[in-house]
Design an enzyme around this catalytic site. Sequence first.
Site, mmCIF file in Angstrom:
data_model
loop_
_atom_site.group_PDB
_atom_site.id
_atom_site.type_symbol
_atom_site.label_atom_id
_atom_site.label_comp_id
_atom_site.label_asym_id
_atom_site.label_seq_id
_atom_site.Cartn_x
_atom_site.Cartn_y
_atom_site.Cartn_z
ATOM 1 N N TYR A 40 24.406 27.629 -2.583
ATOM 2 C CA TYR A 40 23.988 26.957 -1.347
ATOM 3 C C TYR A 40 23.268 27.955 -0.432
ATOM 4 O O TYR A 40 22.172 27.682 0.065
ATOM 5 C CB TYR A 40 25.231 26.388 -0.677
ATOM 6 C CG TYR A 40 25.020 25.688 0.633
ATOM 7 C CD1 TYR A 40 24.649 24.351 0.673
ATOM 8 C CD2 TYR A 40 25.225 26.354 1.842
ATOM 9 C CE1 TYR A 40 24.482 23.696 1.888
ATOM 10 C CE2 TYR A 40 25.057 25.714 3.055
ATOM 11 C CZ TYR A 40 24.687 24.385 3.073
ATOM 12 O OH TYR A 40 24.529 23.747 4.272
ATOM 13 N N SER A 54 20.709 26.842 6.722
ATOM 14 C CA SER A 54 22.108 26.945 7.130
ATOM 15 C C SER A 54 22.410 28.370 7.572
ATOM 16 O O SER A 54 21.900 29.332 6.978
ATOM 17 C CB SER A 54 23.021 26.588 5.960
ATOM 18 O OG SER A 54 24.357 26.931 6.257
ATOM 19 N N LYS A 110 19.354 27.858 0.679
ATOM 20 C CA LYS A 110 18.992 27.779 2.099
ATOM 21 C C LYS A 110 18.121 28.964 2.504
ATOM 22 O O LYS A 110 17.270 28.845 3.388
ATOM 23 C CB LYS A 110 20.264 27.717 2.958
ATOM 24 C CG LYS A 110 21.052 26.402 2.811
ATOM 25 C CD LYS A 110 20.193 25.182 3.076
ATOM 26 C CE LYS A 110 21.001 23.939 3.388
ATOM 27 N NZ LYS A 110 20.153 22.729 3.495
HETATM 28 P P1 NAI Z 1 26.493 14.962 4.414
HETATM 29 O O1 NAI Z 1 27.115 15.121 3.079
HETATM 30 O O2 NAI Z 1 27.281 14.267 5.468
HETATM 31 O O3 NAI Z 1 25.109 14.238 4.280
HETATM 32 C C1 NAI Z 1 24.168 14.580 3.288
HETATM 33 C C2 NAI Z 1 23.550 13.315 2.768
HETATM 34 O O4 NAI Z 1 22.574 13.659 1.786
HETATM 35 C C3 NAI Z 1 24.578 12.401 2.074
HETATM 36 O O5 NAI Z 1 24.580 11.110 2.623
HETATM 37 C C4 NAI Z 1 24.135 12.404 0.616
HETATM 38 O O6 NAI Z 1 24.359 11.173 -0.048
HETATM 39 C C5 NAI Z 1 22.644 12.727 0.741
HETATM 40 N N1 NAI Z 1 22.119 13.306 -0.506
HETATM 41 C C6 NAI Z 1 22.677 14.303 -1.234
HETATM 42 N N2 NAI Z 1 21.943 14.544 -2.332
HETATM 43 C C7 NAI Z 1 20.895 13.680 -2.286
HETATM 44 C C8 NAI Z 1 19.788 13.464 -3.140
HETATM 45 N N3 NAI Z 1 19.641 14.164 -4.273
HETATM 46 N N4 NAI Z 1 18.882 12.524 -2.800
HETATM 47 C C9 NAI Z 1 19.036 11.807 -1.653
HETATM 48 N N5 NAI Z 1 20.083 11.962 -0.823
HETATM 49 C C10 NAI Z 1 20.994 12.890 -1.123
HETATM 50 O O7 NAI Z 1 26.102 16.448 4.913
HETATM 51 P P2 NAI Z 1 25.467 16.984 6.282
HETATM 52 O O8 NAI Z 1 26.374 18.002 6.834
HETATM 53 O O9 NAI Z 1 25.022 15.871 7.136
HETATM 54 O O10 NAI Z 1 24.224 17.794 5.718
HETATM 55 C C11 NAI Z 1 22.885 17.508 6.029
HETATM 56 C C12 NAI Z 1 22.072 18.768 5.851
HETATM 57 O O11 NAI Z 1 22.446 19.736 6.826
HETATM 58 C C13 NAI Z 1 22.244 19.436 4.502
HETATM 59 O O12 NAI Z 1 21.025 19.959 4.063
HETATM 60 C C14 NAI Z 1 23.212 20.548 4.797
HETATM 61 O O13 NAI Z 1 23.130 21.597 3.881
HETATM 62 C C15 NAI Z 1 22.735 20.961 6.181
HETATM 63 N N6 NAI Z 1 23.690 21.722 6.960
HETATM 64 C C16 NAI Z 1 24.752 21.125 7.559
HETATM 65 C C17 NAI Z 1 25.603 21.859 8.345
HETATM 66 C C18 NAI Z 1 26.705 21.237 9.100
HETATM 67 O O14 NAI Z 1 27.251 21.900 10.007
HETATM 68 N N7 NAI Z 1 27.085 20.010 8.810
HETATM 69 C C19 NAI Z 1 25.453 23.313 8.510
HETATM 70 C C20 NAI Z 1 24.290 23.837 7.863
HETATM 71 C C21 NAI Z 1 23.457 23.057 7.132
#
Ligand code: NAI
Length: 313
Positions: A168, A156, A172
Amino acid sequence: MNATPDFRFDGRVAVVTGAGRGLGRAHALLLAERGAKVVVNDLGGTKEGEGSDAGPANDVVREITAAGGVAVADTNNVGEEEGCHALVQTAVREFGRIDIVVNNAGISRFATFPEADAENLDLTLDVHLRGTWHTTRAAWPYMVEQGYGRVITTTSTGMFGLPDNLAYATAKGALIGFTRSLSLEGASHGIRVNCVAPNAITRPSTSAAKPNITTTALDDARLQALRTDLVSPMVAYLAHEDCTVNGEILVAGAQRFARWFLAVSPGYHSAGTGTPTVEEVAGNWNEITDESGYYVPASLHDWTSRFMAHLGA
Ligand code: NAI
């Protein structure tokens, strides 16, 4: 003339963690659309990582199969080592191999010092860092055996400084060290390991620190520009067999793709024979921090040869 090859994944098996929602869902949909068999992993908890729900993973599998793709749901918790091994076993059991691991699952527990306590740190490291570590480690022997693999980790830009989500940003940051070192290890086995820093509006974007940013008219345009599927082409490229990129960090989103690199300034060389003084450090601060002539080390060895070039070979 269209010189762009058709990047397809026929015969390839991909695991995408956290693929029930947000970015992971978009990655899974694209890989499946391009012919990969996909394990859609998602625990289905809250954005803070509480609870579980099989719904999101099953919904995405339904979406993929309705579009003619092949996918299977997996609800293992990547925050637990055994969950990561079980997840990889789902791929091997259902599809007979594992070629691609997209480590995407994430949680977000906004807190800074001193509120960010041991539980906050542990849960955050468990999902982001240990989840990536154990899932990749479980897949590794299969990839080495077949002499092929593609691993994507998710960092991130919070790494640039995100004081209100300290754990976080810490997790990262650790993933960058993991990616860079493992990429060197994987190179001789045909395994490429790269890191993506996405930029998209998803659940965690609506946080206590940034209260519901999706409600105003202005944000409608922003929402479109920050769609999750605008990140996935980078992930799919890094997951493809034609991609020889290794150990890199790529920023993707809002229709921009960029390289994020770790550089070192040439710095100041104390030519004297004695021990440099504190005053010497303070007095040469501009030269120490001057970014002109920076270099981007490919490895520790590369950095060593440059940082200590004045000592000779
Ligand atoms: P989100 O919350 O929409 O999706 C994350 C998914 O991971 C969720 O569906 C959740 O149920 C699942 N999850 C969480 N813990 C889990 C576990 N222990 N085992 C299995 N599944 C699990 O979030 P988003 O934004 O789609 O994030 C995806 C990745 O991208 C993350 O690693 C986040 O840190 C990273 N990220 C996102 C950014 C953004 O702009 N949205 C920016 C920087 C990084």
